[in-house]
Design a protein around this motif. Sequence first.
Motif, short mmCIF file in Angstrom:
data_model
loop_
_atom_site.label_atom_id
_atom_site.label_comp_id
_atom_site.label_asym_id
_atom_site.label_seq_id
_atom_site.Cartn_x
_atom_site.Cartn_y
_atom_site.Cartn_z
N ILE A 79 6.15 4.79 -0.60
CA ILE A 79 4.13 4.04 0.08
C ILE A 79 4.36 2.65 -0.11
O ILE A 79 3.29 2.03 1.14
N ALA A 80 4.45 1.75 -0.54
CA ALA A 80 3.86 0.40 -0.34
C ALA A 80 5.69 -0.08 0.07
O ALA A 80 4.65 -0.95 1.05
N TRP A 134 3.92 0.81 3.54
CA TRP A 134 2.42 -0.21 3.75
C TRP A 134 2.88 -1.26 4.08
O TRP A 134 2.70 -2.10 5.02
N GLU A 135 3.69 -2.27 3.53
CA GLU A 135 4.31 -3.17 4.15
C GLU A 135 4.68 -3.29 5.88
O GLU A 135 4.81 -4.24 5.77
N VAL A 166 0.04 3.94 6.62
CA VAL A 166 -0.68 3.75 5.37
C VAL A 166 -0.29 5.42 5.10
O VAL A 166 0.00 6.27 6.35
N CYS A 167 -0.07 6.20 3.63
CA CYS A 167 0.19 7.00 3.68
C CYS A 167 -0.76 8.12 3.90
O CYS A 167 -1.71 7.64 2.76
N PHE A 187 2.85 9.16 7.36
CA PHE A 187 2.62 7.88 7.61
C PHE A 187 2.13 7.59 8.68
O PHE A 187 2.47 8.31 9.79
N ARG A 212 -1.62 1.94 10.67
CA ARG A 212 -2.69 1.05 10.27
C ARG A 212 -3.00 0.62 11.48
O ARG A 212 -2.97 -0.40 12.29
#
Length: 159
Positions: free
Chosen positions: A126-127, A130-131, A135-136, A156, A159
């Motif tokens: 998840i991280a 995100w990077e 977003v999950c 995912f 964003r």
Amino acid sequence: ALNSLRAGLVSRYLDPSKLLVDVGAGDGAFMRARGGATYGFDINPATVAMLQNSERWFDAANWVGIENASFWDSLEHIPYPPEILRKIVRYCFVSIPVFRDLKRIQESKHFRPTEHYWYFTRDGLIAYFWELGFVCVEMSDMETALGREDIGTFVFRRR
């Protein structure tokens, strides 16, 4: 049953008319289960030929602004995923081995250093996404419930 579950998951987010590229298309089972505007990408010459013959091949030259992509048991095999993931505009669907902690990797049947480049915990995956700007929005153990050991399924959204 597995590809039916995957197709059902995708249908909660995408209408069948929306383009989805199945990365690591294999024998095309998921593409057939989902139908609609599903195309495949693979590096196996037999799969490439099958995809081209069925007019479902997604040429890597077109990897610009891909709307949606799925990585069913394939992300861990890609040497540098950001190269592809940065081009996905909307949704990314992933099934991948996940580990409670990194110490368990070498004990796992999924430990394949000649095949897998990447190993993740749930939070680590998840991280990672995100990077890369995602977003999950959903995670599931639906594949583990079908008998697949330690496989997580994730959705995912950009964003």
